[in-house]
Design an enzyme around this catalytic site. Structure first.
Site, short mmCIF file in Angstrom:
data_model
loop_
_atom_site.label_atom_id
_atom_site.label_comp_id
_atom_site.label_asym_id
_atom_site.label_seq_id
_atom_site.Cartn_x
_atom_site.Cartn_y
_atom_site.Cartn_z
N ASP A 151 1.44 -11.46 6.36
CA ASP A 151 1.89 -10.56 5.29
C ASP A 151 3.20 -9.89 5.64
O ASP A 151 3.77 -9.19 4.79
CB ASP A 151 0.82 -9.51 4.97
CG ASP A 151 0.42 -8.69 6.18
OD1 ASP A 151 -0.13 -9.28 7.13
OD2 ASP A 151 0.66 -7.47 6.19
N GLY A 203 0.79 -1.22 0.00
CA GLY A 203 0.00 0.00 0.00
C GLY A 203 0.82 1.27 0.00
O GLY A 203 0.30 2.34 -0.31
N ARG A 204 2.09 1.18 0.35
CA ARG A 204 2.96 2.36 0.31
C ARG A 204 4.41 1.99 -0.04
O ARG A 204 5.31 2.79 0.14
CB ARG A 204 2.93 3.09 1.64
CG ARG A 204 3.37 2.24 2.82
CD ARG A 204 3.43 3.07 4.07
NE ARG A 204 3.67 2.25 5.23
CZ ARG A 204 3.90 2.73 6.43
NH1 ARG A 204 3.94 4.03 6.61
NH2 ARG A 204 4.09 1.94 7.46
N ARG A 234 14.73 0.32 0.59
CA ARG A 234 15.13 -0.92 1.25
C ARG A 234 15.36 -2.01 0.21
O ARG A 234 14.82 -1.95 -0.91
CB ARG A 234 14.08 -1.34 2.28
CG ARG A 234 12.65 -1.45 1.75
CD ARG A 234 11.66 -1.63 2.88
NE ARG A 234 10.37 -2.13 2.38
CZ ARG A 234 9.39 -2.53 3.14
NH1 ARG A 234 9.52 -2.52 4.46
NH2 ARG A 234 8.25 -2.98 2.62
N ASP A 237 -2.75 6.53 3.04
CA ASP A 237 -2.32 7.58 2.10
C ASP A 237 -1.07 7.20 1.32
O ASP A 237 -0.67 7.93 0.40
CB ASP A 237 -2.08 8.90 2.85
CG ASP A 237 -1.10 8.78 4.01
OD1 ASP A 237 -0.31 7.82 4.03
OD2 ASP A 237 -1.13 9.66 4.90
N ASP A 251 9.77 -5.53 7.29
CA ASP A 251 8.68 -4.67 7.76
C ASP A 251 8.86 -4.27 9.23
O ASP A 251 8.10 -4.67 10.11
CB ASP A 251 7.32 -5.34 7.54
CG ASP A 251 7.01 -5.53 6.07
OD1 ASP A 251 7.69 -4.91 5.23
OD2 ASP A 251 6.10 -6.30 5.75
#
Length: 592
Positions: free
Chosen positions: A314, A145-146, A229, A178, A324
């Site tokens: 995920d 999503g980002r 990354r 966002d 993450d």
């Protein structure tokens, strides 16, 4: 964000010839992509076009939607205002054939490229499509999503690194978010990945940290940032779960075959069993390999005192890498029940639960992979398949215990071939003492390096001072007067010392040698939550470059060092010192 909020055309970032990299984008070349935009955006530009504008509505790249029959979607990074290059990892740069000087030679160009404001020649950015279980509940489609992958970079050896911008804007998988990241969380991830690599923990890597002037709305307005990354692949357990949940077994098989051929070939294909006539056995071997890598990763977490905080499927790498970095933490006091994520009040992802959750997640992965073993994935798995899957999953416990014991023996200076009871007789009793005293874990393990030599001293003054120092880094209310210190002394003299002597640590010279080896396994500096917060606060006070660069150097090059360069001495002494009162028990949330 509704489709009406987007323009009817899409402006693409301009292309630069800076940072010449060799892209080898096998993921998007070999695997099915989102059919709503079947052509790469830059391939839509007419020859000689200098506007960078394509007749495709922005909504197709940035509006949230369900994507089926695909493992990825093309993505277009959004333009960021006033990007500033803040950090470059030299070792991260080397992974893709670059040097830190290549970035600092023109920091404005570097900031533009590594924020997504300019496109690297040969790059065709995309976002991954995957699902996942979040806090034990199936969440269906999630996806990047980002995070936007710029491409897979071939570094001139046999290695390919998938380069990814985190915080570069919305994708079809942004859902209600966002697509941005804030400075606070970006500093934490940038430092953590490189620090974990320095500690010997399997992990993704960091390349750059870029700040922007974008105001990002979180609990309160914050300024934005982008982390670049690196990982050989960003495929997750959830990448397999989503097509399986949709019964798209053809897509599932393509993904599994891709991962096997590009990331497990030497392990699974070259030594393939001669009797594997159908080829289905390779998927069991893939599961076994992921089990082993995941067990090794979590064992390393437990050994260094790392709590991930959000072990959703995920967030689990198919390569057994730590990925993450969100509300993670390193233990201050040794507390197996420590919860680093204040969005986890039930403690699902508490420190002691991490091995159990890893296995639970592997079971979720095993379901999709087991579908590929038989001739018809629509049919229930055969008894032979279930037996093979169960055997692979049941090996997690022994693999984890073996690896954890190996790491802890090294931290205690114990020869691995001497006594198989070391975990029960040495390691666990010591950890129980630390738990009783709520003693600083990293400090206690580093201080343990002095004990072999202290036990060879003719008087006991040094050992007494050592135990007093441990008590000073403990919760006094838990020590129970002198009992705890007496028990610690009894452990050293009556249990640990004789065990060392049994492997030949009988004089000061052998004790010094053992202690020196232990110092290579027990870091002096870890990225505790209060340390990360102190760096973040200093950045807010405009001590940007000096603070972040120095912290990166300390936590990587000098993580195990007692002696550091002059320019790091003040930082090293402070960050290796007691946890300040304001920093005790700090937790973070998933908001970043």
């Amino acid at each position: 964000m509704s489709g009406s909020s987007f323009s009817k055309t899409t402006k693409l970032p301009p292309t630069t010839t800076g940072f010449p990299l060799r892209f080898d984008n096998s993921f998007t070349n070999d695997l099915p992509g989102d059919l709503l935009v079947p052509t790469a955006p830059y391939d839509m530009l007419p020859a000689g076009d200098d506007t960078g504008e394509i007749p495709v509505p922005q909504s197709k790249f940035r509006a949230s939607r369900q994507v089926r029959g695909a493992l990825w979607s093309w993505a277009v990074p959004i333009e960021h205002e006033n990007p500033q290059l803040v950090g470059v990892s030299s070792s991260g740069a080397q992974l893709i054939g670059l040097k830190s000087e290549d970035f600092w030679r023109d920091p404005q160009l570097a900031a533009a490229v590594w924020s997504g404001n300019q496109r690297l020649l040969g790059s065709h950015p995309w976002a991954h499509c995957y699902g996942g279980h979040q806090f034990g509940v199936w969440a269906d489609q999630l996806g990047d999503g980002r995070a936007i992958s710029l491409g897979q970079v071939y570094n001139g050896t046999d290695n390919v690194w998938e380069v990814q911008l985190k915080g570069a804007g919305r994708t079809p998988y942004s859902r209600f978010a966002d697509g941005y990241a804030v400075r606070r969380s970006s500093i934490r991830e940038y430092l953590a990945a490189e620090h974990m690599n320095a500690l010997g923990v399997p992990t993704s890597r960091s390349l750059t940290l870029v700040f922007t002037d974008r105001v990002v709305e979180r609990e309160e307005p914050e300024l934005g940032a982008i982390v670049t990354r690196l990982a050989p692949s960003w495929v997750r357990f959830g990448s397999f779960e989503l097509p399986a949940s949709r019964r798209d077994f053809g897509l599932l098989r393509k993904l599994a075959d891709y991962v096997i051929h590009h990331h497990y070939y030497s392990e699974l294909i070259q030594p393939a069993a001669a009797d594997d006539k159908s080829g289905g056995g390779v998927y069991i071997r893939l599961l076994q390999a992921v089990v082993e890598r995941t067990a090794a990763m979590v064992a390393a977490w437990q050994a260094v005192g790392f709590c991930h905080g959000v072990m959703n499927t995920d967030n689990m790498s198919i390569l057994g890498l730590t990925i993450d970095y969100g509300p993670y933490a390193f233990l201050d006091a040794y507390d197996p029940d420590f919860i680093c994520n204040h969005s986890d009040p039930a403690g699902r992802y508490a420190f002691r639960e991490q091995p159990h959750v890893a296995l639970w997640n592997l079971v979720r992965l095993a379901g999709p992979l087991s579908r590929l073993v038989g001739q018809d994935p629509e049919e229930d798995a055969s008894s032979e398949t279930l037996e093979a899957v169960t055997k692979a999953l049941n090996s997690f416990g022994s693999e984890y215990s073996r690896k954890y014991a190996e790491l802890m023996r090294r931290k205690f200076g114990l020869s691995s071939d001497h006594d198989s009871a070391d975990m029960a007789t040495i390691v666990q009793p010591f950890l129980e003492l630390l738990e009783r005293g709520h003693t600083d874990y990293t400090f206690a393990m580093r201080a343990l390096c002095d004990v072999p030599l202290l036990l060879k001293s003719e008087d006991g003054a040094g050992l007494e001072q050592h135990i007093d120092a441990l008590a000073a880094r403990s919760d006094c209310s838990r020590l129970g007067g002198g009992d705890w210190q007496g028990d610690m002394r009894a452990f050293y003299e009556g249990v640990y010392g004789p065990r060392l002597a049994a492997q030949g640590v009988i004089d000061q010279d052998s004790a010094k040698a053992v202690g020196a080896g232990m110092r290579l396994a027990n870091p002096r500096h870890v990225l505790r939550n209060w340390v990360a917060q102190d760096i973040i606060d200093r950045v807010k006070d405009n001590d940007v470059l000096g603070c972040v660069d120095q912290a990166l150097e300390l936590l990587t090059t000098h993580a195990f060092d007692d002696t550091v360069p002059e320019h790091l001495k003040d930082m090293a002494e402070r960050y290796a010192g007691p946890v300040p009162q304001w920093g005790e028990g700090l937790q973070c949330s998933c908001s970043s």
